[in-house]
Design a protein around this motif. Structure first.
Motif, PDB file in Angstrom:
ATOM      1  N   ALA A   1       0.860  -1.181   0.000  1.00 55.30           N
ATOM      2  CA  ALA A   1       0.000   0.000   0.000  1.00 55.30           C
ATOM      3  C   ALA A   1       0.891   1.223   0.000  1.00 55.30           C
ATOM      4  CB  ALA A   1      -0.916   0.004   1.213  1.00 55.30           C
ATOM      5  N   GLY A   2       0.444   2.244  -0.694  1.00 54.97           N
ATOM      6  CA  GLY A   2       1.228   3.472  -0.737  1.00 54.97           C
ATOM      7  C   GLY A   2       0.572   4.496  -1.629  1.00 54.97           C
ATOM      8  N   GLY A   3       1.376   5.433  -2.057  1.00 52.73           N
ATOM      9  CA  GLY A   3       0.830   6.475  -2.910  1.00 52.73           C
ATOM     10  C   GLY A   3       1.913   7.295  -3.561  1.00 52.73           C
ATOM     11  N   GLY A   4       1.457   8.263  -4.307  1.00 50.90           N
ATOM     12  CA  GLY A   4       2.375   9.136  -5.020  1.00 50.90           C
ATOM     13  C   GLY A   4       1.591  10.239  -5.694  1.00 50.90           C
ATOM     14  N   ALA A   5       2.217  10.840  -6.690  1.00 49.18           N
ATOM     15  CA  ALA A   5       1.564  11.919  -7.421  1.00 49.18           C
ATOM     16  C   ALA A   5       2.143  12.003  -8.821  1.00 49.18           C
ATOM     17  CB  ALA A   5       1.752  13.241  -6.697  1.00 49.18           C
ATOM     18  N   ASP A   6       1.288  12.363  -9.757  1.00 57.67           N
ATOM     19  CA  ASP A   6       1.722  12.633 -11.123  1.00 57.67           C
ATOM     20  C   ASP A   6       1.809  14.141 -11.294  1.00 57.67           C
ATOM     21  OD1 ASP A   6       1.629   9.936 -11.558  1.00 57.67           O
ATOM     22  OD2 ASP A   6      -0.190   9.970 -12.774  1.00 57.67           O
ATOM     23  N   PHE A   7       2.972  14.627 -11.701  1.00 58.72           N
ATOM     24  CA  PHE A   7       3.194  16.043 -11.965  1.00 58.72           C
ATOM     25  C   PHE A   7       3.261  16.236 -13.473  1.00 58.72           C
ATOM     26  CE2 PHE A   7       4.920  15.260  -7.776  1.00 58.72           C
ATOM     27  CZ  PHE A   7       4.434  16.336  -7.042  1.00 58.72           C
ATOM     28  N   GLY A   8       2.265  16.921 -14.035  1.00 56.71           N
ATOM     29  CA  GLY A   8       2.187  17.120 -15.478  1.00 56.71           C
ATOM     30  C   GLY A   8       3.410  17.819 -16.030  1.00 56.71           C
ATOM     31  N   LEU A   9       3.892  17.334 -17.169  1.00 59.28           N
ATOM     32  CA  LEU A   9       5.074  17.903 -17.796  1.00 59.28           C
ATOM     33  C   LEU A   9       4.758  18.716 -19.048  1.00 59.28           C
ATOM     34  CD1 LEU A   9       7.494  14.848 -17.497  1.00 59.28           C
ATOM     35  CD2 LEU A   9       7.413  16.889 -16.049  1.00 59.28           C
ATOM     36  N   ASP A  10       3.553  18.552 -19.586  1.00 56.76           N
ATOM     37  CA  ASP A  10       3.196  19.291 -20.793  1.00 56.76           C
ATOM     38  C   ASP A  10       1.767  19.810 -20.677  1.00 56.76           C
ATOM     39  OD1 ASP A  10       2.084  16.717 -20.975  1.00 56.76           O
ATOM     40  OD2 ASP A  10       2.011  16.806 -23.154  1.00 56.76           O
ATOM     41  N   ARG A  11       1.419  20.741 -21.534  1.00 54.42           N
ATOM     42  CA  ARG A  11       0.088  21.369 -21.475  1.00 54.42           C
ATOM     43  C   ARG A  11      -1.030  20.416 -21.875  1.00 54.42           C
ATOM     44  NH1 ARG A  11       0.040  27.616 -22.682  1.00 54.42           N
ATOM     45  NH2 ARG A  11       1.915  28.139 -21.543  1.00 54.42           N
ATOM     46  N   ARG A  12      -0.758  19.497 -22.750  1.00 54.80           N
ATOM     47  CA  ARG A  12      -1.794  18.570 -23.204  1.00 54.80           C
ATOM     48  C   ARG A  12      -2.072  17.465 -22.192  1.00 54.80           C
ATOM     49  NH1 ARG A  12      -0.517  16.328 -28.709  1.00 54.80           N
ATOM     50  NH2 ARG A  12      -2.702  15.756 -28.635  1.00 54.80           N
ATOM     51  N   GLY A  13      -1.199  17.312 -21.214  1.00 51.98           N
ATOM     52  CA  GLY A  13      -1.437  16.317 -20.175  1.00 51.98           C
ATOM     53  C   GLY A  13      -1.052  14.903 -20.558  1.00 51.98           C
ATOM     54  N   ARG A  14      -0.253  14.728 -21.583  1.00 53.03           N
ATOM     55  CA  ARG A  14       0.139  13.379 -22.006  1.00 53.03           C
ATOM     56  C   ARG A  14       1.273  12.793 -21.192  1.00 53.03           C
ATOM     57  NH1 ARG A  14      -0.791  10.672 -27.398  1.00 53.03           N
ATOM     58  NH2 ARG A  14       0.846   9.412 -26.544  1.00 53.03           N
ATOM     59  N   PHE A  15       2.162  13.649 -20.681  1.00 50.87           N
ATOM     60  CA  PHE A  15       3.339  13.162 -19.973  1.00 50.87           C
ATOM     61  C   PHE A  15       3.371  13.725 -18.553  1.00 50.87           C
ATOM     62  CE2 PHE A  15       4.376  13.336 -24.471  1.00 50.87           C
ATOM     63  CZ  PHE A  15       4.789  12.034 -24.702  1.00 50.87           C
ATOM     64  N   ALA A  16       3.861  12.883 -17.633  1.00 53.52           N
ATOM     65  CA  ALA A  16       3.962  13.314 -16.240  1.00 53.52           C
ATOM     66  C   ALA A  16       5.173  12.662 -15.591  1.00 53.52           C
ATOM     67  CB  ALA A  16       2.694  12.943 -15.469  1.00 53.52           C
ATOM     68  N   PHE A  17       5.665  13.297 -14.543  1.00 53.25           N
ATOM     69  CA  PHE A  17       6.704  12.730 -13.691  1.00 53.25           C
ATOM     70  C   PHE A  17       6.010  12.161 -12.460  1.00 53.25           C
ATOM     71  CE2 PHE A  17       9.450  13.349  -9.951  1.00 53.25           C
ATOM     72  CZ  PHE A  17      10.450  12.447 -10.284  1.00 53.25           C
ATOM     73  N   ARG A  18       6.380  10.927 -12.075  1.00 52.41           N
ATOM     74  CA  ARG A  18       5.713  10.272 -10.939  1.00 52.41           C
ATOM     75  C   ARG A  18       6.711   9.804  -9.886  1.00 52.41           C
ATOM     76  NH1 ARG A  18       2.015   5.398 -12.353  1.00 52.41           N
ATOM     77  NH2 ARG A  18       0.584   7.109 -12.804  1.00 52.41           N
ATOM     78  N   PRO A  19       6.744  10.449  -8.716  1.00 53.80           N
ATOM     79  CA  PRO A  19       7.401   9.850  -7.558  1.00 53.80           C
ATOM     80  C   PRO A  19       6.358   9.043  -6.772  1.00 53.80           C
ATOM     81  CG  PRO A  19       6.927  12.144  -7.117  1.00 53.80           C
ATOM     82  CD  PRO A  19       6.436  11.851  -8.509  1.00 53.80           C
ATOM     83  N   GLN A  20       6.810   7.944  -6.183  1.00 56.15           N
ATOM     84  CA  GLN A  20       5.877   7.046  -5.498  1.00 56.15           C
ATOM     85  C   GLN A  20       6.591   6.378  -4.330  1.00 56.15           C
ATOM     86  OE1 GLN A  20       4.005   4.492  -8.361  1.00 56.15           O
ATOM     87  NE2 GLN A  20       3.445   2.971  -6.849  1.00 56.15           N
ATOM     88  N   LEU A  21       5.906   6.237  -3.205  1.00 57.95           N
ATOM     89  CA  LEU A  21       6.453   5.581  -2.019  1.00 57.95           C
ATOM     90  C   LEU A  21       5.418   4.588  -1.510  1.00 57.95           C
ATOM     91  CD1 LEU A  21       8.854   5.651   0.008  1.00 57.95           C
ATOM     92  CD2 LEU A  21       7.489   7.239   1.363  1.00 57.95           C
ATOM     93  N   GLU A  22       5.877   3.370  -1.186  1.00 55.75           N
ATOM     94  CA  GLU A  22       4.931   2.378  -0.681  1.00 55.75           C
ATOM     95  C   GLU A  22       5.609   1.351   0.206  1.00 55.75           C
ATOM     96  OE1 GLU A  22       3.181   0.003  -3.919  1.00 55.75           O
ATOM     97  OE2 GLU A  22       4.865   0.666  -5.107  1.00 55.75           O
ATOM     98  N   TYR A  23       4.791   0.767   1.053  1.00 56.35           N
ATOM     99  CA  TYR A  23       5.206  -0.371   1.866  1.00 56.35           C
ATOM    100  C   TYR A  23       4.878  -1.608   1.047  1.00 56.35           C
ATOM    101  CZ  TYR A  23       5.235  -3.926   5.486  1.00 56.35           C
ATOM    102  OH  TYR A  23       5.493  -5.051   6.216  1.00 56.35           O
ATOM    103  N   LEU A  24       5.847  -2.470   0.846  1.00 57.90           N
ATOM    104  CA  LEU A  24       5.661  -3.700   0.073  1.00 57.90           C
ATOM    105  C   LEU A  24       6.183  -4.849   0.921  1.00 57.90           C
ATOM    106  CD1 LEU A  24       4.766  -4.736  -2.736  1.00 57.90           C
ATOM    107  CD2 LEU A  24       7.116  -4.392  -3.497  1.00 57.90           C
TER     108      LEU A  24
END
Length: 175
Positions: A127-150
């Motif tokens: 279980a965990g989470g993260g966030a997508d940070f949009g990289l372009d205006r059209r919303g096609r690409f994003a940077f994703r950091p994510q942290l979770e317990y596995l």
């Protein structure tokens, strides 16, 4: 005449909600770097890559599949994880989409030395989470950091890890 302003406002709010819903991608594919640290009595760090595919059923709810491959040079261990589960996304900002997820699946480890979980195959959950940070205006690409317990469960014992991933997301289609 006074009735037209509330009706116009209601129509504008409905159209705004519909427009926001259309920005939800049908699916997204993420690839990137991952590292995990075993948190059970001894220190073990493994690094590698991971990838995930998510299908968004609604703007809030998606279903994901995640695959990771890692290597721990300190004990010559190679490990793979394959998990699936729901993802809950909060899509109310144009360039930021935080999410939380829970996954179930399996893990496989092979090593020249034993001690990971005492088995080569294990039940995996996280279980965990993260966030997508949009990289372009059209919303096609994003940077994703994510942290979770596995965690991995096999032979009556559980080995917990903390996994950090960072990578690129490609969004496919729009709902």
């Amino acid at each position: 005449m006074r009735m037209t302003k509330p009706i116009a406002l209601a129509i504008a709010l409905a159209l705004t909600t519909a427009a926001r819903a259309q920005t939800t991608p049908v699916a997204d594919v993420a690839v990137g770097y991952s590292t995990f640290e075993v948190v059970k009595g001894y220190s073990l760090n493994a690094q590698g890559g991971s990838g995930a595919v998510a299908f968004n059923l609604t703007p809030l709810l998606g279903v994901i599949g995640d695959l990771g491959i890692y290597y721990a040079p300190s004990i010559s261990m190679t490990a793979e994880t394959y998990t699936f589960g729901p993802r809950f996304s909060y899509r109310h900002w144009p360039r930021l989409t935080p999410f939380a997820q829970a996954t179930l699946g399996g893990g496989h480890a092979s090593s020249a030395q034993s001690g990971f979980t005492g088995v080569t195959n294990a039940f995996a959950f996280g279980a965990g989470g993260g966030a997508d940070f949009g990289l372009d205006r059209r919303g096609r690409f994003a940077f994703r950091p994510q942290l979770e317990y596995l965690a991995f469960r096999g032979n009556g014992s559980t080995t917990g890890t903390i996994r950090f991933s960072a990578g690129l997301v490609i969004r496919i289609g729009k709902k």
